[in-house]
Write a protein that holds these residues in place. Structure first.
Motif, PDB file in Angstrom:
ATOM      1  N   ILE A   1       0.861  -1.176   0.000  1.00 35.44           N
ATOM      2  CA  ILE A   1       0.000   0.000   0.000  1.00 35.44           C
ATOM      3  C   ILE A   1       0.900   1.230   0.000  1.00 35.44           C
ATOM      4  O   ILE A   1       1.631   1.473   0.969  1.00 35.44           O
ATOM      5  CB  ILE A   1      -0.927   0.034   1.226  1.00 35.44           C
ATOM      6  CG1 ILE A   1      -1.658  -1.304   1.402  1.00 35.44           C
ATOM      7  CG2 ILE A   1      -1.898   1.199   1.115  1.00 35.44           C
ATOM      8  CD1 ILE A   1      -2.625  -1.638   0.306  1.00 35.44           C
ATOM      9  N   TYR A   2       0.870   1.990  -1.078  1.00 36.60           N
ATOM     10  CA  TYR A   2       1.649   3.227  -1.166  1.00 36.60           C
ATOM     11  C   TYR A   2       0.747   4.391  -0.760  1.00 36.60           C
ATOM     12  O   TYR A   2      -0.245   4.676  -1.432  1.00 36.60           O
ATOM     13  CB  TYR A   2       2.147   3.454  -2.593  1.00 36.60           C
ATOM     14  CG  TYR A   2       3.174   2.459  -3.073  1.00 36.60           C
ATOM     15  CD1 TYR A   2       4.528   2.763  -3.034  1.00 36.60           C
ATOM     16  CD2 TYR A   2       2.785   1.221  -3.578  1.00 36.60           C
ATOM     17  CE1 TYR A   2       5.476   1.858  -3.492  1.00 36.60           C
ATOM     18  CE2 TYR A   2       3.719   0.306  -4.028  1.00 36.60           C
ATOM     19  CZ  TYR A   2       5.069   0.629  -3.984  1.00 36.60           C
ATOM     20  OH  TYR A   2       6.009  -0.269  -4.439  1.00 36.60           O
ATOM     21  N   ASP A   3       1.078   5.038   0.336  1.00 34.38           N
ATOM     22  CA  ASP A   3       0.337   6.221   0.771  1.00 34.38           C
ATOM     23  C   ASP A   3       0.788   7.394  -0.092  1.00 34.38           C
ATOM     24  O   ASP A   3       1.930   7.861   0.015  1.00 34.38           O
ATOM     25  CB  ASP A   3       0.626   6.498   2.247  1.00 34.38           C
ATOM     26  CG  ASP A   3      -0.209   7.642   2.801  1.00 34.38           C
ATOM     27  OD1 ASP A   3      -0.749   8.435   2.004  1.00 34.38           O
ATOM     28  OD2 ASP A   3      -0.302   7.753   4.036  1.00 34.38           O
ATOM     29  N   LEU A   4      -0.093   7.871  -0.970  1.00 38.78           N
ATOM     30  CA  LEU A   4       0.294   8.916  -1.912  1.00 38.78           C
ATOM     31  C   LEU A   4       0.401  10.281  -1.245  1.00 38.78           C
ATOM     32  O   LEU A   4       0.927  11.220  -1.850  1.00 38.78           O
ATOM     33  CB  LEU A   4      -0.702   8.965  -3.076  1.00 38.78           C
ATOM     34  CG  LEU A   4      -0.841   7.673  -3.879  1.00 38.78           C
ATOM     35  CD1 LEU A   4      -1.762   7.885  -5.076  1.00 38.78           C
ATOM     36  CD2 LEU A   4       0.507   7.130  -4.325  1.00 38.78           C
ATOM     37  N   ASN A   5      -0.064  10.394  -0.013  1.00 35.35           N
ATOM     38  CA  ASN A   5       0.079  11.656   0.709  1.00 35.35           C
ATOM     39  C   ASN A   5       1.418  11.743   1.435  1.00 35.35           C
ATOM     40  O   ASN A   5       2.078  12.766   1.397  1.00 35.35           O
ATOM     41  CB  ASN A   5      -1.062  11.835   1.708  1.00 35.35           C
ATOM     42  CG  ASN A   5      -2.369  12.188   1.024  1.00 35.35           C
ATOM     43  OD1 ASN A   5      -2.400  13.032   0.146  1.00 35.35           O
ATOM     44  ND2 ASN A   5      -3.447  11.521   1.408  1.00 35.35           N
ATOM     45  N   GLY A   6       1.822  10.667   2.076  1.00 32.39           N
ATOM     46  CA  GLY A   6       3.053  10.722   2.860  1.00 32.39           C
ATOM     47  C   GLY A   6       4.194   9.899   2.322  1.00 32.39           C
ATOM     48  O   GLY A   6       5.332  10.058   2.747  1.00 32.39           O
ATOM     49  N   GLY A   7       3.899   8.961   1.401  1.00 28.42           N
ATOM     50  CA  GLY A   7       4.955   8.148   0.824  1.00 28.42           C
ATOM     51  C   GLY A   7       5.225   6.854   1.557  1.00 28.42           C
ATOM     52  O   GLY A   7       6.054   6.054   1.104  1.00 28.42           O
ATOM     53  N   ALA A   8       4.560   6.604   2.699  1.00 27.28           N
ATOM     54  CA  ALA A   8       4.794   5.370   3.443  1.00 27.28           C
ATOM     55  C   ALA A   8       4.339   4.158   2.632  1.00 27.28           C
ATOM     56  O   ALA A   8       3.365   4.223   1.872  1.00 27.28           O
ATOM     57  CB  ALA A   8       4.056   5.416   4.779  1.00 27.28           C
ATOM     58  N   ILE A   9       5.041   3.055   2.797  1.00 29.48           N
ATOM     59  CA  ILE A   9       4.710   1.807   2.112  1.00 29.48           C
ATOM     60  C   ILE A   9       4.387   0.755   3.165  1.00 29.48           C
ATOM     61  O   ILE A   9       5.204   0.480   4.049  1.00 29.48           O
ATOM     62  CB  ILE A   9       5.872   1.329   1.219  1.00 29.48           C
ATOM     63  CG1 ILE A   9       6.249   2.414   0.210  1.00 29.48           C
ATOM     64  CG2 ILE A   9       5.492   0.035   0.510  1.00 29.48           C
ATOM     65  CD1 ILE A   9       7.466   2.065  -0.620  1.00 29.48           C
ATOM     66  N   THR A  10       3.203   0.170   3.074  1.00 33.47           N
ATOM     67  CA  THR A  10       2.761  -0.825   4.046  1.00 33.47           C
ATOM     68  C   THR A  10       2.510  -2.151   3.350  1.00 33.47           C
ATOM     69  O   THR A  10       1.688  -2.226   2.423  1.00 33.47           O
ATOM     70  CB  THR A  10       1.463  -0.370   4.740  1.00 33.47           C
ATOM     71  OG1 THR A  10       1.673   0.915   5.338  1.00 33.47           O
ATOM     72  CG2 THR A  10       1.039  -1.371   5.803  1.00 33.47           C
TER      73      THR A  10
END
Length: 647
Positions: free
Chosen positions: A608-617
């Motif tokens: 899961i790429y968070d397009l707001n913060g860039g975190a990858i889960t």
């Protein structure tokens, strides 16, 4: 006209595995006439290797009686060098040159529906336009390329425009008077710095050789100051003659020849773009065949002299597809209210295609959302590149660089480059809560091809077939007009909101019917620009809202809002039977059920790429019958499906 056979520059065979260079060679070469004109002076660099292989490269006039070439060869070695003028030896370098450095990947070319480097490495362009130096940013175009490269972009478009000193035949200083067919050296040296900066930054740009303003009297016109205008001492009585006269074609080829000779050795040049938005030139109103023939002739000329096979393209609306017949890839532009629908609606053909410009009309309240919609709509619609945002100054001022860094990571890590056969997905989304359905036209100015919509929409591309410039059924474009019809079923009564943002100079009027009963009429005076909203009541049950324009001219419908019709999240994606990337976004993404993924039943490793913060889960998602549920997803994210496994 230029009639010399210049194809000797073309490398044979065309399937080069690797390229080596670059080495600069320069020599004094006696000449007569115009040193920039290949009719007077075709100066060629002949390279002969130890095995007897010969390669020819076009040379350019570098000033002070000297000609130069930037040499890249398909094999390494030590080469003797001779300069030939019009086929005869004119100078010999006393010392051979040694070429051993291999270019990392070679040059970008077309491969099927996409792009690849010489060595086969896929190239997926992502970036934004940087057409000219914007003084308010306080940086040069070369500095802009450096900044782009540091922030994930690998593509741009740069114009040969005169107002920032990049046009060698159109001086920015009116006091400079050139001999008819000569070029200025200063713009060429400026391009040297731009090409070098792009190459070092690993940004690959479309070299826009001509643009519409100098050849239009109506749209962004620079015709009045053009040095070829007869009123300024030139030879053209009208801009149309640029496409029809031998003299104008000859001068165009002089510029093309020098651009190719001087810059084609750089991998920083992705492609030669013949024209920016040629639909706006005067000749498109009176002589479309001449414009088409011009494109064919110039494309053939470039291909005859470019040793490195850079693609050739042009930009225009798709109203005249014959313009693209001789181009290597398609590159339309769009400025719609609904970026996702506009890009998703584009129908791919046999050639690679992506949007070389997009931007919301009249600015945007949420620049980041618009930029992000363009990037991922291009990717998830199966285009050969991301959608390319036009307003480069906004990227810097609004701090949007992170979006490009994140998108570049998504492209490289998600598996996109390994799945060229992936197709856009017809996804359905359901969420526990419902919100208003916002309908915004995905076309810019143009003739709509769809006027009837069943709600809620299943296909985000549907609105890409409707223009918010809602034409009058009695006006100048009545052949473009038809009633807009929305049908839906509801368990609760409410109000449809119709937001109007602008009206044509002739004025406009809307009449709205609900289940064939007239409920409201609104009239706007000529040129009205203040936003206004019509509230249209509807009953419980089956509802059909019909909107008609019987005013003098068009009314721009910014948006239509239907309450309770939309899930709190949306999704669009691209995939195959065992791989997919899906963007999910909305006001509430805490519990999103998605169907229609087309994935085979399995458990999948996903990121899961968070397009707001860039975190990858990392997660594991279970897919059954193409459906899955995402819980507690970021409000704007991309789900990348990895290898499926079964327990």
């Amino acid at each position: 006209m230029i009639g010399l056979e210049l194809a000797l520059f073309r490398t044979s065979p065309a399937t080069v595995g690797h390229w080596f260079g670059t080495v600069h060679v320069e020599s004094s070469v006696p000449y007569s006439g115009n040193p920039y004109d290949p009719v007077d002076n075709v100066v060629t660099v002949e390279l002969t290797g130890p095995n007897g292989h010969q390669f020819f490269r076009p040379a350019y006039y570098s000033g002070a009686g000297k000609f130069a070439a930037n040499v890249v060869t398909p094999e390494p070695g030590s080469f003797s060098v001779r300069f030939l003028r019009n086929g005869r030896v004119s100078a010999i370098l006393g010392t051979p040159i040694t070429i051993t450095q291999r270019l990392d990947r070679g040059f970008i070319g077309v491969k099927g529906h996409s792009f690849a480097w010489t060595d086969g490495t896929p190239y997926f362009p992502i970036g934004y336009d940087y057409a000219w130096a914007n003084g308010s940013l306080g940086q040069t175009v070369a500095e802009g390329m450096t900044e782009m490269g540091k922030n994930g972009a690998n593509w741009s478009r740069i114009w040969a425009c005169h107002w920032d000193g990049k046009n060698p035949f159109f001086p920015s200083n009116k006091a400079i008077k050139l001999a008819g067919r000569e070029l200025q050296q200063e713009p060429l040296r400026l391009w040297d710095t731009i090409v070098d900066a792009a190459n070092r930054a690993d940004v690959h740009f479309q070299f826009v050789l001509f643009h519409h303003g100098p050849y239009s009297t109506t749209t962004d016109s620079n015709w009045g100051e053009h040095p070829w205008n007869v009123k300024n001492g030139g030879f053209m009585k009208s801009p149309v003659e640029f496409f029809t006269t031998d003299e104008a074609k000859h001068r165009a080829k002089i510029w093309l020849y020098n651009a190719v000779a001087r810059y084609s050795q750089s991998p920083g040049v992705m492609a030669w773009e013949l024209f920016n938005e040629v639909e706006w030139v005067d000749a498109m109103k009176t002589n479309v065949p001449a414009v088409v023939a011009w494109h064919t002739e110039m494309a053939e000329f470039i291909r005859s002299i470019d040793p490195y096979h850079h693609p050739v393209t042009s930009s225009s609306t798709m109203d005249h597809p014959e313009l693209y017949a001789s181009m290597d890839y398609l590159q339309p532009h769009t400025y719609p209210a609904n970026v996702i629908s506009a890009l998703s609606a584009f129908k791919l053909g046999p050639k690679p295609a992506f949007y070389g410009e997009f931007g919301p009309p009249n600015g945007s309240k949420d620049l980041r959302q618009s930029v992000r919609d363009g990037i991922y709509s291009g990717i998830l619609s199966g285009h050969a590149g991301a959608g390319m945002y036009w307003y480069w100054e906004n990227v810097k001022r609004s701090g949007l660089f992170a979006d490009y860094r994140i998108a570049r990571r998504v492209i490289s890590q998600s598996g996109l480059l390994k799945h060229s056969a992936a197709k856009p997905l017809a996804l359905s989304v359901s969420t526990p809560t419902k919100g208003p359905l916002l309908l915004m036209g995905g076309m810019g100015w143009g003739k709509s091809t769809q006027f009837k919509f069943d709600l809620p929409l299943r296909d985000p591309a549907a609105l890409g077939r409707w223009s918010p410039y809602f034409q009058s059924m009695d006006g100048a474009h009545k052949d473009w007009a038809a009633p807009l019809e929305l049908t839906f079923v509801t368990k609760q009564s409410g109000f449809v909101e119709i937001a109007v943002g602008q009206v044509a100079t002739g004025g406009g009027a809307l009449t709205v019917f609900v289940n064939d009963e007239k409920v409201k009429t609104a009239t706007w005076v000529a040129g009205a620009r203040d936003s206004s909203t019509m509230l249209i009541p509807f009953p419980v049950g089956q509802v059909r809202v019909r909107i008609q324009n019987h005013g003098s001219d068009w009314v721009h419908i910014d948006r239509i809002s239907v309450p309770g019709m939309s899930p709190s999240a949306s999704a669009h994606g691209l995939g195959t039977a065992d791989w997919a990337i899906i963007r999910v976004f909305g006001s509430d993404t805490s519990n999103v059920a998605i169907s229609g993924s087309g994935l085979v039943d399995a458990k999948y490793n996903v990121k899961i790429y968070d397009l707001n913060g860039g975190a990858i889960t990392p997660l594991i998602l279970d897919v059954k019958d193409g459906a899955f549920v995402g819980a507690n997803l970021p409000k704007d994210c991309l789900i990348a499906f990895g290898k499926p496994f079964r327990e």
